[in-house]
Design a protein around this motif. Structure first.
Motif, mmCIF file in Angstrom:
data_model
loop_
_atom_site.group_PDB
_atom_site.id
_atom_site.type_symbol
_atom_site.label_atom_id
_atom_site.label_comp_id
_atom_site.label_asym_id
_atom_site.label_seq_id
_atom_site.Cartn_x
_atom_site.Cartn_y
_atom_site.Cartn_z
ATOM 1 N N GLY A 1 -15.751 -10.831 10.894
ATOM 2 C CA GLY A 1 -14.942 -10.150 11.656
ATOM 3 C C GLY A 1 -13.647 -9.683 11.537
ATOM 4 O O GLY A 1 -13.041 -8.664 12.349
ATOM 5 N N VAL A 2 -13.084 -10.105 10.362
ATOM 6 C CA VAL A 2 -11.755 -9.408 9.798
ATOM 7 C C VAL A 2 -11.950 -8.365 8.741
ATOM 8 O O VAL A 2 -12.685 -8.621 7.650
ATOM 9 C CB VAL A 2 -10.954 -10.745 9.337
ATOM 10 C CG1 VAL A 2 -9.623 -9.930 8.847
ATOM 11 C CG2 VAL A 2 -10.646 -11.609 10.351
ATOM 12 N N HIS A 3 -11.409 -7.043 9.045
ATOM 13 C CA HIS A 3 -11.681 -6.083 7.919
ATOM 14 C C HIS A 3 -10.546 -5.572 7.312
ATOM 15 O O HIS A 3 -9.214 -5.962 7.627
ATOM 16 C CB HIS A 3 -12.377 -4.826 8.827
ATOM 17 C CG HIS A 3 -13.471 -5.084 9.535
ATOM 18 N ND1 HIS A 3 -14.588 -5.006 8.839
ATOM 19 C CD2 HIS A 3 -13.661 -5.348 10.912
ATOM 20 C CE1 HIS A 3 -15.362 -5.030 9.791
ATOM 21 N NE2 HIS A 3 -15.075 -5.196 11.007
ATOM 22 N N GLY B 1 -1.333 -2.271 -6.944
ATOM 23 C CA GLY B 1 -2.343 -1.894 -5.896
ATOM 24 C C GLY B 1 -3.795 -2.689 -6.294
ATOM 25 O O GLY B 1 -3.898 -3.862 -5.721
ATOM 26 N N ASP B 2 -4.650 -2.127 -6.756
ATOM 27 C CA ASP B 2 -5.748 -2.827 -7.156
ATOM 28 C C ASP B 2 -5.675 -3.984 -8.193
ATOM 29 O O ASP B 2 -6.617 -4.804 -8.119
ATOM 30 C CB ASP B 2 -6.750 -1.759 -7.795
ATOM 31 C CG ASP B 2 -7.282 -0.778 -6.731
ATOM 32 O OD1 ASP B 2 -7.256 -1.019 -5.570
ATOM 33 O OD2 ASP B 2 -7.592 0.208 -7.417
ATOM 34 N N PRO C 1 -15.731 -4.048 -1.652
ATOM 35 C CA PRO C 1 -16.278 -2.888 -1.293
ATOM 36 C C PRO C 1 -15.385 -2.090 -0.237
ATOM 37 O O PRO C 1 -15.526 -0.847 -0.151
ATOM 38 C CB PRO C 1 -17.550 -3.297 -0.805
ATOM 39 C CG PRO C 1 -17.564 -4.516 -0.096
ATOM 40 C CD PRO C 1 -16.575 -5.283 -1.064
ATOM 41 N N GLU C 2 -14.983 -2.719 0.602
ATOM 42 C CA GLU C 2 -13.971 -1.817 1.376
ATOM 43 C C GLU C 2 -12.958 -0.987 0.820
ATOM 44 O O GLU C 2 -12.062 -1.641 0.054
ATOM 45 C CB GLU C 2 -13.219 -2.635 2.556
ATOM 46 C CG GLU C 2 -14.551 -3.317 3.488
ATOM 47 C CD GLU C 2 -14.259 -4.096 4.660
ATOM 48 O OE1 GLU C 2 -13.366 -3.326 5.576
ATOM 49 O OE2 GLU C 2 -14.241 -5.100 4.987
ATOM 50 N N PRO C 3 -12.458 0.137 1.258
ATOM 51 C CA PRO C 3 -11.284 0.845 0.762
ATOM 52 C C PRO C 3 -10.116 0.372 1.044
ATOM 53 O O PRO C 3 -9.782 -0.286 2.015
ATOM 54 C CB PRO C 3 -11.715 2.202 1.342
ATOM 55 C CG PRO C 3 -12.139 1.946 2.776
ATOM 56 C CD PRO C 3 -12.979 0.832 2.319
ATOM 57 N N THR D 1 -4.958 4.144 0.919
ATOM 58 C CA THR D 1 -5.416 5.351 0.574
ATOM 59 C C THR D 1 -5.981 6.230 1.748
ATOM 60 O O THR D 1 -5.981 5.527 2.929
ATOM 61 C CB THR D 1 -6.629 5.198 -0.280
ATOM 62 O OG1 THR D 1 -7.530 4.423 0.304
ATOM 63 C CG2 THR D 1 -6.151 4.429 -1.551
ATOM 64 N N PRO D 2 -6.324 7.513 1.672
ATOM 65 C CA PRO D 2 -6.676 8.278 2.937
ATOM 66 C C PRO D 2 -8.066 7.753 3.378
ATOM 67 O O PRO D 2 -8.131 7.752 4.699
ATOM 68 C CB PRO D 2 -6.939 9.482 2.404
ATOM 69 C CG PRO D 2 -5.906 9.781 1.341
ATOM 70 C CD PRO D 2 -5.733 8.451 0.866
ATOM 71 N N GLU D 3 -8.709 6.853 2.627
ATOM 72 C CA GLU D 3 -10.230 6.659 2.976
ATOM 73 C C GLU D 3 -10.118 5.465 3.908
ATOM 74 O O GLU D 3 -10.657 5.061 4.742
ATOM 75 C CB GLU D 3 -11.053 6.368 1.766
ATOM 76 C CG GLU D 3 -11.417 7.693 1.077
ATOM 77 C CD GLU D 3 -10.411 8.170 0.145
ATOM 78 O OE1 GLU D 3 -9.350 7.376 -0.003
ATOM 79 O OE2 GLU D 3 -10.593 9.055 -0.473
ATOM 80 N N GLY D 4 -9.087 4.406 3.420
ATOM 81 C CA GLY D 4 -8.834 3.311 3.855
ATOM 82 C C GLY D 4 -8.100 3.552 5.341
ATOM 83 O O GLY D 4 -8.401 2.748 6.311
#
Length: 591
Positions: A242-244, A292-293, A406-408, A412-415
């Protein structure tokens, strides 16, 4: 003049007798003894240093049988019935006054008690009631004068009399509240009375904190949690259901309540015997690097925090690979090496660690830091750790992290687009003032609620649980502030055992539609054959033994899909049937 009056009733004392009744009985008795009428307003009753108010009862002053009052009789009063000096004190309203509903006592129940050589009549041993002679015993304690009774005060503690002009400094207005003489008055410096607050003492005014303007988070680090995450265990490693990625909270205490990072202050969640499960990046060490990553995280320790050095910024000791630092080393898929460190051959096999970034990261790396609060950035894994010389000289332990989620990422714009689609907003239950202080920790308002729809697999499992149709219909129609709130509603309210009030284990659903643990229901039915919720007879609804043995496997499958740690000690995960596999994959049903 002073006269001691003692309650001498042979029967049990009436504790609800009012002070006004006692004053009237005392005046009646003294009028007989003095052979002249004495008005009750001329008598002031003192008990344990307190003047008794007419509107109160003996019960309000904790008067017991056999206790003694002191009665002061005012002389030279032209209008006894309108005695201002006595009436204002005696008739003053009391905040805890109770209406008199008890019968008044009898005058025969009050008797005089002789005090040493004192005669039973009011008398002064010093001046023998001489109205002209100055006497500090029955007159003003300072000058001995007996004049100007309208401006003569009686101490509410010791009972002595003082002219307002004889006080230092002199008083010009009669006090409306309790008044104490200089010998009985105590200054309550530094004592909180009622709703008053502490004032700055001379010592506090000299401390640096007296002039500091920096906001320290409104003291939210020590307010204490209002709830505990029950979706997963405390030592659970991996993402919280439930936490993204991109979810953020204003204060660390809220992150603790969500279960993402449980320590409200410490940056590492772990102990020496188990791998760490989460960390918070806050740019606390100069050796930290953030890309970042990937980032390099410095372990804890090395600062001298003794005395008043909690804000020390220079490291003076070598860090050791113990406690939280050792928990980070255990999370790396490499042997423990306390001398120089180690590197994992397969970094993806390292234990997953939830990583949060604080707004404080903006001091060094603003491109990866949240605008405010603390943000969850996903799962990272440690691929090596080293012991190196730090900027201040002593050794530090450094840990290299690499993202494996796997989540962005949220910067980033996707995230940012995904966070907008999921409706992820800063969790701030009550808003904050300009100084950063939050009023309370209540839940978000209904205006921020949305309807949470389970995925296709979970919806199919819910459809199969026909025994709980009523509950699932209510859950799916309700709105929640987030997916986490949806899971909390299921695991903390909708499916708790009717007996132990915990999430049901090996759940049994009764024919009347209520759920309980199999063991709890068995113990309950040993005493009664009724349902522990609605008290309906289970024997009348079907075979008692069959009902008790019928574990609701459909409900087990649903909760296991929501809560990763549910039933890990007892649940047997059933094989997926061909029908279920076909429905999940969209292939035709075989057989």
């Amino acid at each position: 003049m002073r006269v001691k009056v003692k309650y001498t009733a042979t029967e049990e004392i009436n504790i609800f007798l009012t002070v006004e009744n006692v004053r009237q009985m005392t005046a009646t008795w003294l009028s007989k003894e003095l052979d002249k009428e004495l008005q009750p307003g001329r008598i002031m009753l003192i008990y344990c240093g307190k003047q008794l108010a007419d509107s109160m009862k003996l019960f309000d002053y904790s008067v017991a049988h056999g206790d003694t009052f002191i009665a002061f009789i005012k002389h030279q009063i032209e209008e006894p019935a309108n005695d201002d000096s006595m009436g204002e004190a005696a008739d003053a309203p009391h905040p805890t006054a109770i209406e008199d509903d008890a019968p008044s006592g009898k005058a025969e129940d009050i008797a005089m008690e002789e005090d040493g050589d004192l005669p039973p009549l009011p008398n002064c041993d010093v001046c023998k009631n001489d109205s002209v002679k100055d006497c500090k015993s029955c007159g003003c304690t300072e000058c001995g004068g007996k004049d100007d009774e309208e401006h003569t005060l009686s101490c509410d503690e010791c009972g002595r009399f003082f002219h307002m002009r004889c006080l230092y400094p002199p008083l010009t207005i009669v006090p409306e509240e309790d008044w104490f003489c200089p010998d009985c008055f105590n200054k309550n410096e530094g004592v909180v009375e009622g709703e008053k607050t502490f004032g700055k003492s001379a010592r506090k005014a000299k401390m640096p904190s007296a002039t500091q303007t920096k906001s320290w988070g409104g003291g939210m680090a020590c307010v204490g949690t209002t709830k505990k995450c029950t979706i997963v265990d405390k030592d659970y490693a991996g993402p919280i259901p439930g936490v993204h990625v991109g979810q953020s909270w204003r204060y660390r205490i809220h992150v603790s309540e969500s279960g993402v990072h449980r320590p409200p202050v410490a940056g590492i969640a772990g102990k020496s015997s188990t791998p760490a499960v989460s960390i918070v990046l806050a740019a606390g060490y100069p050796e930290d690097e953030d890309h970042g990553d990937e980032f390099i995280y410095t372990g804890s320790g090395g600062y001298d925090l003794s005395g008043n050095k909690r804000t020390a910024k220079i490291q003076v000791f070598d860090q050791e690979l113990t406690r939280q630092n050792l928990s980070l080393a255990r999370a790396c898929a490499a042997p423990i090496n306390t001398d120089v460190g180690a590197e994992a051959a397969d970094w993806r096999s390292s234990s997953p660690i939830r990583v949060c970034r604080s707004y404080k990261v903006a001091k060094k790396h603003p491109e990866f830091a949240p605008a405010e609060g603390v943000r969850y950035d996903g799962i990272y894994k440690i691929y090596k750790y080293r012991k190196e010389r730090g900027h201040s000289g002593p050794y530090v332990w450094r840990f290299w992290f690499r993202r494996d989620d796997p989540e962005p990422v949220p910067w980033t714009p996707e995230g940012q687009l995904r966070a907008k689609e999921l409706g992820l907003e800063l969790y701030d239950p009550d808003g904050a003032d300009a100084d950063g202080r939050s009023h309370s920790l209540r839940k978000p308002t209904a205006s921020s609620s949305v309807r949470v729809l389970p995925n296709a697999v979970l919806r199919e499992l819910i459809r199969l649980d026909s025994a709980n149709d009523r509950i699932w219909t209510e859950v799916l129609k309700a709105t929640f502030s987030s997916e986490s709130a949806f899971l909390e509603a299921v695991t903390e309210r909708m499916f708790i055992c009717a007996v132990c009030q915990e999430l049901v284990q090996m759940p049994v659903t009764t024919p009347c539609g209520h759920n309980a643990c199999a063991k709890c229901l068995c113990r309950s039915l040993n005493h009664s054959t009724d349902c522990p919720v609605c008290r309906a007879s289970i024997e009348e609804m079907g075979d008692k033994e069959r009902i008790m043995a019928g574990v609701n496997q459909n409900l087990v499958n649903i909760i296991m899909a929501m809560v990763p740690t549910y039933g890990k000690d007892w649940a047997i995960r059933p094989a997926i049937t061909s029908v279920q596999r076909a429905r999940r994959t969209g292939q035709p049903i075989v057989g």
